[in-house]
Design a protein around this motif. Structure first.
Motif, short mmCIF file in Angstrom:
data_model
loop_
_atom_site.label_atom_id
_atom_site.label_comp_id
_atom_site.label_asym_id
_atom_site.label_seq_id
_atom_site.Cartn_x
_atom_site.Cartn_y
_atom_site.Cartn_z
N GLY A 50 0.63 -1.24 -0.08
CA GLY A 50 0.09 -0.03 -0.24
C GLY A 50 0.78 1.29 0.06
N GLY A 51 2.12 1.00 0.10
CA GLY A 51 2.91 2.47 0.20
C GLY A 51 3.24 2.99 1.48
N LEU A 52 2.63 2.45 2.37
CA LEU A 52 2.73 3.20 3.63
C LEU A 52 4.13 3.08 4.35
N LEU A 53 4.99 2.13 3.93
CA LEU A 53 6.39 1.95 4.25
C LEU A 53 7.17 3.29 3.99
N LEU A 87 3.04 -0.17 16.41
CA LEU A 87 4.39 0.16 16.75
C LEU A 87 5.50 -0.28 15.72
N ILE A 88 5.54 -1.48 15.17
CA ILE A 88 6.40 -1.68 13.97
C ILE A 88 6.24 -0.78 13.09
N PHE A 89 5.10 0.00 12.43
CA PHE A 89 4.91 0.89 11.63
C PHE A 89 5.58 2.42 11.92
N ALA A 90 5.20 2.30 13.20
CA ALA A 90 5.53 3.85 13.71
C ALA A 90 7.27 3.98 13.88
N MET A 91 7.85 3.05 14.50
CA MET A 91 9.32 2.68 14.69
C MET A 91 9.73 2.84 13.33
N HIS A 92 9.36 2.11 12.28
CA HIS A 92 9.94 2.21 10.88
C HIS A 92 10.14 3.66 10.53
N CYS A 93 8.87 4.42 10.37
CA CYS A 93 8.60 5.83 10.15
C CYS A 93 9.75 6.45 10.91
N GLN A 114 14.02 3.05 -2.55
CA GLN A 114 13.92 1.50 -1.91
C GLN A 114 12.92 1.49 -0.81
N ILE A 115 12.82 2.38 0.15
CA ILE A 115 11.87 2.58 1.11
C ILE A 115 10.56 2.83 0.37
N ALA A 116 10.74 3.71 -0.45
CA ALA A 116 9.26 4.21 -1.12
C ALA A 116 8.73 3.16 -1.85
N ALA A 117 9.54 2.27 -2.52
CA ALA A 117 9.07 1.09 -3.29
C ALA A 117 8.48 -0.02 -2.44
N GLY A 118 8.57 -0.01 -1.15
CA GLY A 118 8.21 -1.06 -0.16
C GLY A 118 9.41 -2.18 -0.08
N ARG A 119 10.50 -1.90 -0.48
CA ARG A 119 11.44 -2.86 -0.39
C ARG A 119 12.42 -2.74 0.76
N MET A 120 12.33 -1.81 1.52
CA MET A 120 13.07 -1.71 2.72
C MET A 120 12.22 -1.20 4.06
N TYR A 121 12.10 -2.47 4.95
CA TYR A 121 11.65 -2.21 6.07
C TYR A 121 12.84 -2.00 7.18
#
Length: 404
Positions: A50-53, A87-93, A114-121
């Motif tokens: 969904g692009g949220l990363l 928290l997984i999402f917020a800490m990534h951000c 890479q982050i924008a494309a969802g390839r880098m958590y």
């Protein structure tokens, strides 16, 4: 359909559709990942798709170009369903914001698309044995790799790395190369394929079970340009970006979890009070109404403080002012202290309000038992005792008692 089976729509905004989709996946797997203490892989996959990363990645790098308030909106919404996933999402951000704000162009241009494309958590590696949660010191030291000019060698053990076993990359705090002092700390980025990663121990906690915050040992070699900010200047990264976004993001997640718990309780009470003729009955218990009121008051207080703090941090960033001034740091720390305590107390109020059957049993549709277990970690997630000590020093530096 009950609240436990049907997530309520996310708050309006540009990313409501992606947020609702991520919430729906979190809802589907929350019970399973909590029971087994499993990382919510399906939720991460949806955040990627969904692009949220890439929420905090500027549009010129292909990201969504989200604001701080939009990060808080998504974190609150995910927290309503599953605090671990939120928290997984917020800490990534938080990690992404550090790269956006502090990384030099070579690293930013390589990493942000890479982050924008969802390839880098991204996972955060800041914990270390023997120092508790103290961010601004480091024992393990970076060193120049023998025979490879400009490369840095790292050997780092961290007792807690949220989502680390599933991360594509890591931001790692270590003592700067050749630095004699433990407070000369650098922040470096390392891709998963640049490291040898060894997990140890078990992850079987009381709450936050799906965060999968296992111990990791990371060893490997990275190019010298993968430092985020200047060597030895991690303190600036913490004060300007990592600290404020950590406390804001965590608080939004905790608020979402307590708000979700209150919403489920209110829906259950309204449904149980509905008469056979379809008309609403009356809930007349004064004690019940008082406890509902108190829980809502706690959440409104946290929400007001959250939005005010976000406005102060945003204004400082846009105006080029120093967010590390004592009055600002006191506000940011106060948000974390207040949110971690009041959200947990709100859920305790709700358990008292609805009693043993719906407040304490694991199979209750209110899911108060899970919310209580998860939120119990909030005062421990960077210890409130440590924050109060820091705030005591900051208070002495602001004798005029000025407010942000």
């Amino acid at each position: 359909m009950s609240e436990s089976a049907r997530p309520r729509p996310a708050a309006g905004g540009r990313f409501a559709r992606q947020t609702d989709q991520a919430r729906a996946v979190a809802e589907k797997y929350a019970q399973q990942t909590d029971a087994a203490a499993e990382f919510p892989v399906a939720v991460l996959d949806e955040l990627r798709a969904g692009g949220l990363l890439g929420l905090m990645v500027p549009t010129e790098y292909g990201g969504l170009g989200g604001t701080l308030d939009e990060l808080l909106d998504v974190s609150i919404a995910l927290g309503r369903t599953d605090l671990s996933a939120a928290l997984i999402f917020a800490m990534h951000c938080q990690q992404v914001a550090c790269v956006v704000t502090h990384a030099a162009p070579p690293l930013a241009e390589e990493l942000l698309p890479q982050i924008a494309a969802g390839r880098m958590y991204l996972a955060s590696v800041t914990t270390e044995p023997g120092k508790g949660g103290h961010l601004l010191t480091a024992g393990a030291q970076l060193s120049a790799e023998e025979g490879r000019s400009g490369h840095l060698e790292l050997d780092r053990f961290a007792p807690i790395v949220t989502g680390g076993a599933y991360a594509d990359g890591f931001l790692i705090s270590m003592r700067a190369p050749e630095a004699p002092s433990a407070d000369a700390v650098s922040l470096v980025f390392a891709r998963r394929d640049q490291l040898e990663i060894t997990a140890s121990g078990e992850w079987d906690p009381l709450g936050m079970r799906a965060s999968h915050s296992v111990a990791l040992r990371l060893t490997g070699s990275i190019p010298g340009h993968q430092v985020v900010g200047e060597h030895g200047e991690f303190r600036a990264v913490v004060l300007q970006t990592l600290g404020p976004l950590a406390h804001l993001g965590w608080s939004a997640c905790w608020l979402g979890t307590a708000a979700g718990a209150l919403s489920r309780v209110l829906r259950m009470l309204r449904e149980s009070a509905r008469g056979k003729d379809g008309k609403d009955g009356r809930l007349e218990s004064e004690l019940l109404l008082s406890r509902l009121s108190r829980a809502r008051q706690r959440l409104d207080t946290v929400h007001a403080l959250l939005r005010h703090t976000a406005a102060v941090v945003t204004a400082a960033a846009e105006g080029g002012t120093d967010v590390s001034l004592p009055r600002n740091q006191l506000l940011i720390n106060s948000l974390k202290l207040t949110a971690s305590e009041e959200c947990h107390r709100a859920v305790e109020d709700l358990i008292d309000a609805v009693g043993l059957r719906h407040g304490y049993l694991r199979n209750s549709p209110t899911r108060l038992e899970k919310a209580l277990r998860d939120l119990r970690s909030a005062p421990l997630n960077y210890s409130n005792d440590r924050l109060h000590q820091a705030d005591g020093v900051l208070a002495l530096l602001d004798a005029g008692v000025s407010f942000a």
